[in-house]
Write a protein that holds these residues in place. Sequence first.
Motif, PDB file in Angstrom:
ATOM      1  N   PHE A  61       0.828  -1.202   0.000  1.00 17.93           N
ATOM      2  CA  PHE A  61       0.000   0.000   0.000  1.00 17.93           C
ATOM      3  C   PHE A  61       0.865   1.256   0.000  1.00 17.93           C
ATOM      4  CE2 PHE A  61      -2.373  -3.366   2.055  1.00 17.93           C
ATOM      5  CZ  PHE A  61      -3.585  -3.326   1.374  1.00 17.93           C
ATOM      6  N   LYS A  62       0.420   2.255  -0.771  1.00 16.81           N
ATOM      7  CA  LYS A  62       1.055   3.565  -0.794  1.00 16.81           C
ATOM      8  C   LYS A  62      -0.031   4.625  -0.603  1.00 16.81           C
ATOM      9  CE  LYS A  62       5.105   1.836  -1.918  1.00 16.81           C
ATOM     10  NZ  LYS A  62       6.233   1.827  -0.960  1.00 16.81           N
ATOM     11  N   PHE A  63       0.409   5.790  -0.100  1.00 19.58           N
ATOM     12  CA  PHE A  63      -0.532   6.871   0.171  1.00 19.58           C
ATOM     13  C   PHE A  63       0.070   8.190  -0.307  1.00 19.58           C
ATOM     14  CE2 PHE A  63      -2.223  10.332   2.681  1.00 19.58           C
ATOM     15  CZ  PHE A  63      -3.586  10.065   2.748  1.00 19.58           C
ATOM     16  N   ILE A  64      -0.761   9.018  -0.933  1.00 13.58           N
ATOM     17  CA  ILE A  64      -0.344  10.355  -1.309  1.00 13.58           C
ATOM     18  C   ILE A  64      -1.449  11.331  -0.937  1.00 13.58           C
ATOM     19  CG2 ILE A  64      -1.189  10.086  -3.693  1.00 13.58           C
ATOM     20  CD1 ILE A  64       1.161  11.942  -4.539  1.00 13.58           C
ATOM     21  N   SER A  65      -1.100  12.396  -0.260  1.00 17.46           N
ATOM     22  CA  SER A  65      -2.107  13.376   0.151  1.00 17.46           C
ATOM     23  C   SER A  65      -2.544  14.207  -1.046  1.00 17.46           C
ATOM     24  CB  SER A  65      -1.540  14.295   1.229  1.00 17.46           C
ATOM     25  OG  SER A  65      -0.528  15.132   0.697  1.00 17.46           O
ATOM     26  N   LEU A  66      -3.716  14.809  -0.936  1.00 19.96           N
ATOM     27  CA  LEU A  66      -4.209  15.642  -2.030  1.00 19.96           C
ATOM     28  C   LEU A  66      -3.296  16.849  -2.236  1.00 19.96           C
ATOM     29  CD1 LEU A  66      -8.089  15.576  -1.517  1.00 19.96           C
ATOM     30  CD2 LEU A  66      -6.590  13.964  -2.682  1.00 19.96           C
ATOM     31  N   GLY A  67      -2.708  17.362  -1.132  1.00 17.66           N
ATOM     32  CA  GLY A  67      -1.780  18.485  -1.261  1.00 17.66           C
ATOM     33  C   GLY A  67      -0.568  18.130  -2.090  1.00 17.66           C
ATOM     34  N   ASP A  68       0.012  16.950  -1.806  1.00 16.56           N
ATOM     35  CA  ASP A  68       1.178  16.515  -2.583  1.00 16.56           C
ATOM     36  C   ASP A  68       0.788  16.191  -4.027  1.00 16.56           C
ATOM     37  OD1 ASP A  68       2.785  16.826  -0.386  1.00 16.56           O
ATOM     38  OD2 ASP A  68       2.729  14.709   0.188  1.00 16.56           O
ATOM     39  N   LEU A  69      -0.430  15.777  -4.216  1.00 15.18           N
ATOM     40  CA  LEU A  69      -0.905  15.434  -5.559  1.00 15.18           C
ATOM     41  C   LEU A  69      -1.215  16.697  -6.362  1.00 15.18           C
ATOM     42  CD1 LEU A  69      -1.482  12.849  -7.168  1.00 15.18           C
ATOM     43  CD2 LEU A  69      -3.844  12.960  -6.336  1.00 15.18           C
ATOM     44  N   GLY A  70      -1.557  17.775  -5.661  1.00 13.28           N
ATOM     45  CA  GLY A  70      -1.893  19.030  -6.332  1.00 13.28           C
ATOM     46  C   GLY A  70      -3.269  19.040  -6.940  1.00 13.28           C
ATOM     47  N   LEU A  71      -4.164  18.199  -6.401  1.00  6.41           N
ATOM     48  CA  LEU A  71      -5.539  18.130  -6.908  1.00  6.41           C
ATOM     49  C   LEU A  71      -6.515  18.196  -5.744  1.00  6.41           C
ATOM     50  CD1 LEU A  71      -5.125  15.251  -9.518  1.00  6.41           C
ATOM     51  CD2 LEU A  71      -5.380  17.683 -10.034  1.00  6.41           C
ATOM     52  N   SER A  72      -7.726  18.610  -6.037  1.00  5.67           N
ATOM     53  CA  SER A  72      -8.778  18.666  -5.025  1.00  5.67           C
ATOM     54  C   SER A  72      -9.612  17.396  -5.083  1.00  5.67           C
ATOM     55  CB  SER A  72      -9.678  19.884  -5.262  1.00  5.67           C
ATOM     56  OG  SER A  72     -10.426  19.695  -6.461  1.00  5.67           O
TER      57      SER A  72
ATOM     58  N   LEU B 112      -0.601  -7.530  -5.394  1.00  6.40           N
ATOM     59  CA  LEU B 112      -1.440  -6.378  -5.730  1.00  6.40           C
ATOM     60  C   LEU B 112      -0.889  -5.105  -5.093  1.00  6.40           C
ATOM     61  CD1 LEU B 112      -4.892  -8.076  -5.023  1.00  6.40           C
ATOM     62  CD2 LEU B 112      -3.650  -7.989  -7.194  1.00  6.40           C
ATOM     63  N   ALA B 113      -0.715  -4.080  -5.909  1.00  9.96           N
ATOM     64  CA  ALA B 113      -0.280  -2.763  -5.438  1.00  9.96           C
ATOM     65  C   ALA B 113      -1.501  -1.847  -5.355  1.00  9.96           C
ATOM     66  CB  ALA B 113       0.753  -2.174  -6.385  1.00  9.96           C
ATOM     67  N   VAL B 114      -1.596  -1.099  -4.260  1.00  9.62           N
ATOM     68  CA  VAL B 114      -2.720  -0.183  -4.053  1.00  9.62           C
ATOM     69  C   VAL B 114      -2.171   1.182  -3.663  1.00  9.62           C
ATOM     70  CG1 VAL B 114      -4.810   0.308  -2.715  1.00  9.62           C
ATOM     71  CG2 VAL B 114      -4.236  -2.065  -3.298  1.00  9.62           C
ATOM     72  N   VAL B 115      -2.665   2.215  -4.323  1.00  9.48           N
ATOM     73  CA  VAL B 115      -2.304   3.588  -3.979  1.00  9.48           C
ATOM     74  C   VAL B 115      -3.563   4.336  -3.591  1.00  9.48           C
ATOM     75  CG1 VAL B 115      -1.319   5.773  -4.779  1.00  9.48           C
ATOM     76  CG2 VAL B 115      -0.294   3.600  -5.503  1.00  9.48           C
ATOM     77  N   ALA B 116      -3.532   4.962  -2.424  1.00  8.33           N
ATOM     78  CA  ALA B 116      -4.649   5.781  -1.953  1.00  8.33           C
ATOM     79  C   ALA B 116      -4.350   7.242  -2.252  1.00  8.33           C
ATOM     80  CB  ALA B 116      -4.862   5.577  -0.457  1.00  8.33           C
ATOM     81  N   LEU B 117      -5.292   7.912  -2.886  1.00  9.10           N
ATOM     82  CA  LEU B 117      -5.171   9.329  -3.178  1.00  9.10           C
ATOM     83  C   LEU B 117      -5.987  10.078  -2.127  1.00  9.10           C
ATOM     84  CD1 LEU B 117      -4.726   7.665  -5.857  1.00  9.10           C
ATOM     85  CD2 LEU B 117      -5.360   9.744  -7.066  1.00  9.10           C
ATOM     86  N   GLY B 118      -5.287  10.450  -1.059  1.00  6.57           N
ATOM     87  CA  GLY B 118      -6.002  10.978   0.099  1.00  6.57           C
ATOM     88  C   GLY B 118      -6.974   9.923   0.599  1.00  6.57           C
ATOM     89  N   PHE B 119      -8.131  10.385   1.039  1.00  2.40           N
ATOM     90  CA  PHE B 119      -9.206   9.463   1.408  1.00  2.40           C
ATOM     91  C   PHE B 119     -10.358   9.595   0.407  1.00  2.40           C
ATOM     92  CE2 PHE B 119      -6.942   9.719   5.437  1.00  2.40           C
ATOM     93  CZ  PHE B 119      -6.918   8.395   5.813  1.00  2.40           C
ATOM     94  N   GLU B 120      -9.976   9.859  -0.862  1.00  2.00           N
ATOM     95  CA  GLU B 120     -10.990  10.088  -1.899  1.00  2.00           C
ATOM     96  C   GLU B 120     -11.047   8.954  -2.913  1.00  2.00           C
ATOM     97  OE1 GLU B 120     -13.058  12.593  -1.659  1.00  2.00           O
ATOM     98  OE2 GLU B 120     -11.986  13.363   0.102  1.00  2.00           O
ATOM     99  N   ARG B 121      -9.881   8.536  -3.436  1.00  2.00           N
ATOM    100  CA  ARG B 121      -9.866   7.536  -4.493  1.00  2.00           C
ATOM    101  C   ARG B 121      -8.766   6.507  -4.236  1.00  2.00           C
ATOM    102  NH1 ARG B 121     -12.275   9.128  -9.269  1.00  2.00           N
ATOM    103  NH2 ARG B 121     -12.161   6.891  -9.761  1.00  2.00           N
ATOM    104  N   LEU B 122      -8.919   5.349  -4.871  1.00  2.00           N
ATOM    105  CA  LEU B 122      -7.948   4.264  -4.778  1.00  2.00           C
ATOM    106  C   LEU B 122      -7.673   3.731  -6.181  1.00  2.00           C
ATOM    107  CD1 LEU B 122      -9.715   2.336  -1.870  1.00  2.00           C
ATOM    108  CD2 LEU B 122      -7.508   3.484  -1.643  1.00  2.00           C
ATOM    109  N   VAL B 123      -6.411   3.428  -6.461  1.00  2.00           N
ATOM    110  CA  VAL B 123      -6.063   2.749  -7.705  1.00  2.00           C
ATOM    111  C   VAL B 123      -5.228   1.527  -7.357  1.00  2.00           C
ATOM    112  CG1 VAL B 123      -6.168   4.839  -9.105  1.00  2.00           C
ATOM    113  CG2 VAL B 123      -4.000   4.167  -8.054  1.00  2.00           C
ATOM    114  N   TRP B 124      -5.264   0.548  -8.239  1.00  2.00           N
ATOM    115  CA  TRP B 124      -4.529  -0.683  -7.954  1.00  2.00           C
ATOM    116  C   TRP B 124      -3.959  -1.265  -9.231  1.00  2.00           C
ATOM    117  CZ3 TRP B 124      -5.917  -5.873  -9.322  1.00  2.00           C
ATOM    118  CH2 TRP B 124      -7.096  -5.961 -10.083  1.00  2.00           C
ATOM    119  N   GLN B 125      -3.012  -2.165  -9.047  1.00  2.00           N
ATOM    120  CA  GLN B 125      -2.378  -2.822 -10.188  1.00  2.00           C
ATOM    121  C   GLN B 125      -1.835  -4.157  -9.733  1.00  2.00           C
ATOM    122  OE1 GLN B 125       0.229  -0.340 -12.562  1.00  2.00           O
ATOM    123  NE2 GLN B 125       1.644  -2.056 -12.892  1.00  2.00           N
ATOM    124  N   ARG B 126      -1.977  -5.160 -10.560  1.00  2.82           N
ATOM    125  CA  ARG B 126      -1.420  -6.480 -10.252  1.00  2.82           C
ATOM    126  C   ARG B 126       0.003  -6.567 -10.744  1.00  2.82           C
ATOM    127  NH1 ARG B 126      -3.654 -12.497 -12.136  1.00  2.82           N
ATOM    128  NH2 ARG B 126      -1.929 -13.660 -11.172  1.00  2.82           N
TER     129      ARG B 126
END
Length: 594
Positions: free
Chosen positions: A518-529, A578-592
Motif C-alpha cells: 500500500f502507498k498513500f499520497i495526500s491531495l496536497g502533494d498530488l496538487g488536486l482537489s 497487488l499494489a494499491v495507492v490511496a489518493l487521500g481518502f478520496e480515491r484508490l487505484v490498484w495494479q497487479r
Amino acid sequence: MINFPYGVSNFQRIRTYPYLYLDRTDSIHALESMAEQLLFLRPRRFGKSLLLSTLMSYYDLNQIDQFDTLFGDLAVGKNPTPERNKYMVLQWDFSQVSPQGDIEQIKQNLFAHIHVQAQSFVRQYANKLNGEITFFPANALATFESLCNLVKDSGYQLYLFIDEYDNFANEVLMHNQGDKKRYAALLEGEGILKTLFKIIKAATSQKKIARVFITGVSPVVMSDMTSGYNVVTNISLQPEFNGLCGITQTELEGITQSVLVHCQQEHKLAEVMETMRQFYNGYLFAPEADTKLYNPILCFHFLRHYQARCSAPRDMLDANLAMDAGRIRYIANLQGGQKVLDHILDEQNDLSLTQLASDFGVANLQRVQQHSSYMISLLYYFGVLTLNGLSGMGALQLVIPNLAVRHLYLDELKRQALPNMADEAKAEQLALQFYQSGDLQPIINFMEQRYLKVFSNRDYRWSNELTIKTMFASLLFNDIYYTLDSEAELARRYTDLVMIMRPNMRQFPDLKEFVMEFKFISLGDLGLSAEDLKCKTPQELKLLPAVQKLLNDAVEQLRHYRQVLADKYQEPQRLFALAVVALGFERLVWQRSE
C-alpha cells in the motif's frame, strides 16, 4: 484418545474421569509463602476456575482420603505442604450473580448466592460443625458472619475462595455507560460489595478466616474497595506465576503429537503447531517472564475437533470470544477510544506504558473514559492485549497476542465503519468473490463509496498508509480461509499485508492467495482537489505521474515478495501480488504485479 476438558473446570471431575490435566500444583508452595490473602487476575477462559477448584480440593479437609487419587502423581502430591487438607473451604462464584435489575435486586441476587453456598457448606461439613449456622433471610452478610463464627467455635479454620470477584460489578459498569449510579452504589460508601469485603477483612484479622484466594479479570472493582479491603496481595504480574494458567509451547507440542499419532499424521506436527501459534499463542503476564502462553480454551476447541475429524476446524474463533469482542467495543465507544484502537493496530509504532493502571474505580471513571493509558490497561486485563517484554527505557511493551484477537479488533473496525447490516453483508459478499477472482476493483469501488467517507473524517496521528492497510485487512480477512500476516518479514524485507491459505484450505482450487503493498499520497502533494479526483476514471488516475511512480515502486517491491512466497508455498499460480495507492481518502487505484 485425549479427553479435553473443554468447559470443564471441576478438578475432582477432571482427575477422576479422567480428562487431560496440565499440572500446575508445583506453584502451591510459592502461593502459600506469598501471603494469606491473594488476588490473581487473568483474562476470561484462561483456566482460573480450574486453578481455584484445584486449590479447593488440595486444602479441603473433607477430601483427605482422596489425596493420593487426586494428587498422588502430581508435583505437590510428591512434595505436599503442611497445610494440605487442613481447612474447611467455602466458595463464592460471582459469575453466578445476576447484574440485572436495580441495586436492591442485585443485592438480593448476591445474598441469594451467599445463602445457597452457606447451605451447601452446612451439608458438606455437617458432621464436623459443633452447632448450627444462623440464617438471616434478609441479610446474607450476617449469615456469613455466623458461618465464620461456627467454624472457629468448632475448632477449624476457613479458606474462602472467590471466583470472578469482579464479574457482576463489571457487567453493571460496562453495560450501563450512561449511568454509573448502580455501579457506584455497589462499591462506594457502604455499598454492598464494599461492606462484604470489610467483613472478610475483619474475619481474617480475627482468625476466623485463615486464607482467601480471589480470582478475577481486572482490578477495577478492587480499586473501589481499597479502604474496605486493603490487605490483599496481587500476584498477577509476578514472574513465578506467569504460567499458573495457560499452556506452554512444550506442553502443546506433546498434546498435539498425541492427536496426530491418533490421526496417523505425525508429519504434520510443524504445520499444525504453526497454525495454533498464529491464532492462539502470545500471552505474557509478567514483564520479566520469558515464556509465552497459549489460550487453553481455544487450543482445546481446535484439538478436540482435530482429534474427532483429523482436520482443523473451519472456525478458528471459539464462540467464547464473543464477550472479548464486547470489551473491545466498550473501549471503541469511549471518547478517544477509536484512536487507541488505531494505535494498537499500528505494528510500526510501539505501544508502551510506564506501568499498568490499577487505580480505576468510580472516582477515576473520567480518566478511564478519556485517558489512553487506562484504556490500554483495561484491554490488557481483558486479554486482548498482552505484555511483550520491556523497552530500552524499562517501559512495559504491549501487543495484540495473536490472530484470533486481531480478528476481533478488525471486526470492530468494520462494525464502526459499516453500521448498516446491508453494507456489511455486501462487503462480505465482495470479499468472497475476491478470494476466487483476485479482482480488486469491486472492493475498490465499495471502499470509495462506503469506507473512505467514514475514515476521511477521523483524526489519525499515525501513518496514512497504515490506515489504508488496516481498512483492507478489516474487509478482506476471513480466518476460515486465511492466516493474516501483516508486516511479514520476507527475506529481510517487509511487506504490508499477506493473506496465505490455511493448510486445510489448500485442497480447494478456486481460492487465491495475496500479497499486497500500500502507498498513500495526500491531495496536497498530488496538487488536486477532491472534486478534481471525482471526475477522473481509474485509468486517468493511474496516469498521474505521482501515482504512477508510487505504483511502480510498489510493483517493484512486490516482485521480490512474490518470489519469496512462491518458492515457499510452491503454488505461484494461486498467488496474486497487488499494489494499491490511496489518493487521500478520496480515491484508490490498484495494479497487479506479475
